[in-house]
Design an enzyme around this catalytic site. Structure first.
Site, PDB file in Angstrom:
ATOM      1  CB  SER A 142      -0.872  -0.006   1.267  1.00 50.70           C
ATOM      2  OG  SER A 142      -1.469   1.245   1.497  1.00 50.70           O
ATOM      3  CE1 TYR A 155      -4.415  -2.124   4.934  1.00 50.06           C
ATOM      4  CE2 TYR A 155      -3.128  -0.130   4.556  1.00 50.06           C
ATOM      5  CZ  TYR A 155      -3.831  -1.219   4.071  1.00 50.06           C
ATOM      6  OH  TYR A 155      -3.944  -1.399   2.711  1.00 50.06           O
TER       7      TYR A 155
END
Length: 260
Positions: A142, A155
């Site tokens: 990401s 995350y």
């Protein structure tokens, strides 16, 4: 969400006939797009997802095989067939909360799914890849593997860990014909992104209708969500012959976010 989805044609010429690929989180979103793209290139695809019904639907589309498993279950992950030529570590989840309020059990669960499971799958797949002198590890990281945002401690920590794991595998696998790379998308048009909207609105004190524009796209130069097929096409390139020298990389598919 935002504008209509963008059509993404298959432009990468890659023949994966005779190859077997395993895609985690393959029942929806980016994972589904990757599974279908690999199947279109001729690979046999193992679609791994906690939601076995979703996995079965994608496997039927891909002419592959569905495997229902919770990647947080270490024993279950260790039972997966890892004699594969391609591993796409895609499965992920999100939880939005300030650090001092972040549930410890949720932090631990996210690390198991997004760090420990990829490690276990790669660890078990490498002997097969080394024996065949060919392998591709594609980690769907990401932009948060390269940058941070508030309220996403688990995350961001997991994606940064995945980046480090990917680079180590790249160094170890180079002599055996195995590459390992990360794809680093910004916000992709998926259910995971949709599920964040209410939490982001509450955390930032704004209406849900403003989250995409004011939170998700504010740092990107290209003001739209990424399509899952765009991520899958980059994944296909990483499996192609011209990408054999590309390893240990983190490829920002972020609309210019990290250029800021």
């Amino acid at each position: 969400m935002t504008a209509e989805p963008v059509a993404v044609p298959h432009v990468v010429n890659v023949d994966l006939a005779g190859r077997t690929a395993l895609v985690t989180g393959g029942g929806s979103g980016i994972g589904r797009a990757c599974a279908l793209r690999l199947a279109a290139a001729g690979a046999t695809v193992l679609v791994v997802d906690r939601n076995v019904e979703s996995a079965k639907l994608v496997a039927a589309e891909a002419g592959g095989h569905a495997i229902g498993v919770d990647l947080a279950d270490v024993a279950a992950v260790d039972r997966l067939d890892a004699d594969v030529d391609i591993v796409v570590n895609n499965a992920g989840l999100q939880h939005v909360a300030p650090v001092q309020e972040f549930p410890v059990e949720r932090f631990e669960y996210i690390q198991r799914v997004m760090v420990e499971a990829p490690f276990l799958l790669i660890r078990r797949a490498l002997p097969h890849m080394y024996a065949r002198r060919w392998g591709r590890i594609v980690n769907i990281s990401s932009v948060h593997g390269l940058r941070a945002s508030p309220y996403k401690a688990a995350y961001v920590a997991a994606k940064h860990a995945l980046e480090g794991l990917s680079k180590v595998v790249a160094l170890e696998g180079a002599a055996h014909g195995v590459t390992a790379n990360c794809i680093n998308p910004a916000y992709v048009r998926t259910a995971l992104v949709e599920s964040q909207i209410a939490d982001q609105a509450a955390t930032h004190g704004i209406p849900e209708s403003e989250v995409i524009e004011k939170i998700m796209l504010v740092r990107a130069a290209v003001k739209r969500l990424i399509e899952p097929d765009e991520v899958a096409e980059l994944m296909a390139y990483l499996c192609s012959p011209p990408a054999a020298f590309l390893t240990g990389a983190s490829i920002a598919l972020d609309g210019g976010w990290t250029a800021n």
